[in-house]
Every structure is written in C-alpha cells, then in structure tokens.
Design an enzyme around this catalytic site. Structure first.
Site, PDB file in Angstrom:
ATOM      1  N   ASP A 285     -26.790  17.940  17.883  1.00  0.00           N
ATOM      2  CA  ASP A 285     -26.266  18.884  17.056  1.00  0.00           C
ATOM      3  C   ASP A 285     -25.406  18.244  16.066  1.00  0.00           C
ATOM      4  O   ASP A 285     -24.338  17.410  16.631  1.00  0.00           O
ATOM      5  CB  ASP A 285     -25.385  19.904  17.991  1.00  0.00           C
ATOM      6  CG  ASP A 285     -25.129  21.099  17.224  1.00  0.00           C
ATOM      7  OD1 ASP A 285     -25.715  21.883  16.423  1.00  0.00           O
ATOM      8  OD2 ASP A 285     -23.679  21.387  16.906  1.00  0.00           O
ATOM      9  N   GLU A 321     -28.939  16.818  13.658  1.00  0.00           N
ATOM     10  CA  GLU A 321     -28.462  17.650  12.774  1.00  0.00           C
ATOM     11  C   GLU A 321     -27.781  17.336  11.878  1.00  0.00           C
ATOM     12  O   GLU A 321     -26.393  17.023  12.444  1.00  0.00           O
ATOM     13  CB  GLU A 321     -28.635  19.143  13.332  1.00  0.00           C
ATOM     14  CG  GLU A 321     -28.218  20.031  12.231  1.00  0.00           C
ATOM     15  CD  GLU A 321     -27.338  21.229  12.555  1.00  0.00           C
ATOM     16  OE1 GLU A 321     -27.452  22.393  12.130  1.00  0.00           O
ATOM     17  OE2 GLU A 321     -26.526  21.016  13.664  1.00  0.00           O
TER      18      GLU A 321
END
Length: 627
Positions: A285, A321
């Site tokens: 993330d 990401e």
C-alpha cells in the site's frame, strides 16, 4: 480466542526442498527475528528489539521472567515447556504489559495477550500448488469481514468455488492483520503478523488459502508498510526508536527504515506471509509514503530481492500502489524483476468521469477530454502526471510504453473509490446500465490486468462504507475525516457541510450495511450480471491472455476517431486485438476492424468488414486477428 486446529504431526520424511511424499503433511513456517519462535519441542525463544530501555521482562502463563540483553537493543529469553495457545506479553520497566509486535495470534485483540502458535501443526492440502502466471491474472478484491454475513475466513472459503467458476484467478485480500476493534478496513494495522481475531485463527486463514488453491485461485494480501494506525499502536509508545520524527507521513511519524532491526521487521513480515501462509503475492500500500532516504539500498528494493530469492516453491507476485503511477523507479523497487505491476489510478479517474460525469476531487484533472486520456492509458499504460510537482518524479518512459501493459492493474472501482464516497455508492448506482456494460467490457478485454471489487460480479447495489471501531477523540477525528475524504471521492452531496450529516463510521451499522447481499445474485438482475462477467472473463482467457506472454512493451496504437470514441489496436505477441467503443449518446463513425468479432455491446452492433464502422450510441466491438 479458540486456537483449535487440525493437529498434524510434523513428518520427518520432509526433504531438503520442503516436499514430502504424496499425502504427507507439509510444514510451512518462517523463523522471524522478532517475537516468539520454537527452537525445539515445547521450547520457545522470545526476542524483542527495544533500544530505548535497559530492562525488559516476559510475562508468560501469569509469571514475569527477566529477559537478557543480547546487544544492539535486543532482549532474548528461551522458555521450556511452552504449549501452543500459551498467553504471553512483554513488560516494560514501569510494569506496563503489551503484546508482542510480531505476535502470530491475539486473544482479545490488540490489547489482549499474544498467543503461542506453532505453525508446524497445520496440514497443507495443496503442497504442489504452483500459482498462475501474471498474464493470467483476473483479480477479485475482497474484504473478509464483509464478504459474507459471518465475516470469517472459513465462511469466505465456502464461496471461493463460485469465483473460480466465473474465471477469476487471483483473490486480493484487503489487509487482515490485527487492528483495534472488531471491524475496520485493515489499513490501520497495529500488529502486522497476526491475522485479525474477528476473522479467525491463523489456521483458519491457512485453510482459506488452501481452499483457494484447491479450486485454482491464487491469493494475494494487501500489506501496509508505510504507517501504523492511530490506536492500538504498541510500538509508538514502547519502542520510539522504531520511528524517525524528522519525516512525517499523512498518518504520523515515518518508520525508521535505517535501523536494521526495523528493516528486518518489515522484510520478514513479507516473507512470513508468503512462506508461512503460502500466499501467492503481496500488494504493498502507498509506497510513495514509504520514506527511506538515507539507506544505501531502499527498503523496497531489498524486500523485493529477498522475496524473489528466498521464497520457495514458486515465484511470488509483488504489486505496488503509488498514486503517481511510477512503476519503474529503481529507488522504489520498481524494476521488472521486482514489482510485477501497479494500480493505475489514471485509468480509473478517466473512466470514472466518463461513467458518472463526476469530475471533482481526485478526478478533477480528468474533467477535460477524459475519453482521450482513457485511450492513452489503454494504449500505453500511463500518461503524463497531472501534478506539476510530480512531473519530474514520473519518468517519461512510464507514460510512453516502457513497461508491458500487464504492469498496469485497471479497475472501475475498488475499496477506496467506493468506500470513501459520502454514502459508499457503487458504480452501478451512479452510471447508466448500457454505459457500465461498455466500460466493464473494456476493462476485461484490454491487455492490462483487470481487477473487480467484491459484489461487482453480480451487480451488488448495497453500498460499501468506511467503517472502524474507535472511541473518544480518535472516533470523532475519524468521523470528521469522512467529510474531507468525501470531497476527494465524488464530492459532498448538496447541503452536507458537517460530519454529523454523514453516517458515523464507528457505528456498527456502517459495517453491517457494507456486507454483500448474496441473495441478489439469484435475482434476474443478479443472474444476468453474473452471466455477463463469466462470458467476458471467458473471452479474455480464450482470446486475449494467450497473446500477453512475450509481447513487446509498446503494443497499443490509438486510431483517429470521432470525439467520445475510443479506437485502439493492440499488437500482442501473436494476435491483433481491436477495440472500438462509442461512449457518446449519438451515433458515430469509427475505424473499421480486420478481425473476427469476439464481443459486442449491444448485441445488435454490426461489423461487416467493408469499411468504417457505424457505431450506435453507447456501444462496443472487440475483435481478434491471429498471426
């Protein structure tokens, strides 16, 4: 918390490669530097890095034991006669007890006791599983707590066969590690090694992975290495050297990756999930907020190197990401040998503006010419940054086809873009049905790796909200932040100016209303949507996937066409894929196609192969020519 498991003795016939004869149990465990590790039968070594204190004790089975300094900030102690399920905690000099930061399981959540777990006891039923090539990936994003009414690993496992039947190949789990309370998205983790107690035991999670492999599904896990949550973070107060106060992330002080023990904590966490839980990959993330400016080698580079050199049985897929869409920045491990793909928010924002007409917040830079911007993403993967401050950070190559198209993960919705909206509306409630059919067809028939959010496969209309279980000031801050996030994701509804006008994310109702309503799948509307998705994924598998392996990086060509029309030819390794889509409300002319049509929306669209196409409003044709 029950630690009941399928107790299977370790088979001494295990070979050096980790395999045993057919039918024998396979042991999967990862010996961590941090926490509790078995070093013999019922003998456990406890280790904690705590350089800010001079004394540390271990509380186990109700008794405090002095731990021994081992140098460089480490404390250790070996305890004999420790049975699985034994509770323990670490005790600070002031008497405050806290959970093991690398706990494998918790009794009562982050504030409870850590539990001794011996991973050797789980019998793995699919030891020969080899996973999927990345080109085969069709991703299904899942939140365990809302995927079923029960919200557990075991309940979720019972529905995996349906996803495999649809043609999905990869389950991507939203974070499952221990966070405060019984409900949450998982991105505010407190104990990154322990599966959340509300979802089940570590063995329940392993059984979920086993069940997925049994029906042919790979499993990836979303992990958060850029911050800890605002509550239940035991490391902040007890190990301040774990953080670097000179750098601040949007969620608090930056993690101090320059410390070897801290680097080990996260690199081993990645290895732990992949090895001990037999996962097929990780999605990391917000890597743009992983700050590691002083280390000789960036933490993500080292993490990727070790994952690819040390995991056993097969290659694992690492996905990142980065909101700037940087896929190939070597400083962040973005080389082809490190991270296989990244989420493409550019493509999402352009598609969202087209599908909904919303051009506010994060989507505002895509208000002008969203169709052309989506075409650029589909043809080349990326596009120039919309933020001048980030223009230098994103390489021209990323925007112009230096990465294979399978390096980009495309989606029409995900947990962020649904759950951060003011009312958690799904795209089905925001777009016209015919336009949504066209957009979904483009998603699943383009060369990029497609991802769908749970429920999308049968047209779920139930909202998916942001939910948590905080108390006090943090609860109020979380509620106030909903107003800020809603402005970024779709905007605020008319008349909404105060947080209390939005649902309280800490209320149980926010969680309950976010659960899938599986009965919709059996309605006429749900069955029709389900059939369309199975048909599209089947066509992708038959006609597109075989051309993805070994294809050149620059394969897409945008053809001149009418405004609001997308016309792209992709030259894959052994075939030409042609897409023609009219996203307007009027009939238009589009470039002709040379291949045979594999999909059309609506069914009445005609391609006679003799010249330019006449495309009715909101329509699509996809064709294939093999070489």
């Amino acid at each position: 918390m029950s630690l009941t498991r399928d107790f299977t003795p370790y088979d001494s016939r295990r070979t050096a490669s980790g395999h045993v004869s057919s039918g024998a149990p396979v042991r999967r465990s990862f010996p961590k530097s941090w926490g509790a590790e078995h070093v013999g039968e019922n003998s456990v070594l406890f280790r904690l890095w705590a350089p800010d204190i001079e004394r540390l004790r271990l509380r186990i089975a109700g008794r405090n034991r002095e731990m021994l300094p081992a140098g460089q900030g480490w404390f250790t102690l070996t305890v004999e006669g420790v049975e699985p399920g034994t509770p323990y905690q670490f005790v600070m000099p002031d008497g405050k007890a806290f959970a093991d930061p690398a706990s494998r399981a918790q009794d009562g959540g982050v504030d409870g006791h850590s539990m001794i777990v011996d991973p050797a006891f789980y019998r793995w039923n699919m030891p020969a599983w080899k996973g999927h090539a990345w080109e085969e990936a069709v991703i299904y994003e899942m939140h365990i707590g809302t995927f079923t009414a029960e919200g557990t690993f075991r309940a979720a496992a019972s529905r995996l066969a349906d996803l495999a039947d649809l043609g999905f190949t990869v389950i991507q789990l939203m974070p499952v590690s221990e966070f405060p309370g019984d409900r949450g998205w998982g991105y505010d983790s407190a104990l990154p090694y322990a599966p959340h107690h509300a979802y089940g035991s570590p063995d329940d999670m392993k059984a979920f992975v086993d069940a997925a492999h049994r029906v042919g599904l790979s499993v990836m896990l979303d992990v958060v290495y850029n911050h800890f949550g605002p509550a239940g973070n035991l490391i902040v107060s007890n190990i301040p050297s774990f953080f670097d106060p000179q750098f601040i992330t949007p969620w608090g002080p930056s993690i101090n990756f320059a410390q070897p023990a801290v680097r080990a904590f996260f690199i081993e966490n990645a290895l732990y999930w992949l090895e001990e839980f037999n996962l097929d990959g990780l999605r990391i993330d917000a890597v743009d907020e992983i700050l590691d400016e002083t280390s000789e080698k960036h933490i993500l580079v080292e993490l990727a190197e070790r994952v690819h050199s040390e995991t056993t049985g097969r290659r694992r897929h690492l996905v990142m990401e980065d909101h700037r869409a940087i896929l190939r920045n070597p400083e962040r491990g973005g080389t082809p040998d490190a991270f296989v793909a990244g989420w493409n928010n550019d493509a999402y924002h352009a598609a969202h503006v087209i599908a909904t007409g919303e051009a506010v917040g994060h989507a505002a830079p895509f208000a002008a010419q969203p169709v052309a911007k989506l075409a650029a993403c589909l043809a080349h993967g990326g596009m120039p940054s919309q933020d001048d401050d980030e223009q230098d950070a994103r390489s021209d190559a990323d925007a112009g086809g230096s990465s294979p198209l399978t390096s980009y993960i495309h989606f029409l919705q995900n947990h962020d873009h649904v759950g951060n909206r003011a009312h958690g509306e799904r795209l089905i409630s925001l777009s016209e049905p015919g336009l949504l059919d066209v957009m979904t067809s483009m998603l699943l028939l383009s060369p990029q790796v497609p991802m769908m959010f749970m429920g999308e496969e049968y047209g779920e209309v139930q909202p998916f909200a942001f939910f948590a279980e905080y108390e006090g000031d943090i609860a109020m801050t979380t509620w106030a932040n909903r107003l800020i996030e809603a402005e970024k994701f779709g905007g605020l509804p008319e008349g909404v100016t105060e947080p209390w006008q939005l649902d309280n994310p800490n209320a149980p109702e926010a969680f309950e209303k976010s659960k899938l309503r599986w009965e919709r799948r059996d309605t006429a509307e749900g069955s029709a949507a389900y059939g369309k998705i199975r048909d599209l994924i089947g066509k992708r598998r038959e006609h597109v996937v075989p051309g993805l392996s070994g294809m050149p990086h620059s394969v897409g060509r945008v053809l001149a066409s009418a405004p609001e029309t997308i016309a792209i030819d992709w030259q894959l390794s052994d075939r030409l894929v042609q897409l023609r889509a009219n996203l307007s409300a009027s009939e238009v002319e589009a470039p002709g196609i040379s291949g045979f049509v594999i999909h059309r929306v609506p069914e009445t669209v005609v391609a006679d192969g003799t010249g330019p196409l006449v495309m009715p409003a909101t329509s699509l044709l996809a064709a294939i020519s093999r070489h």
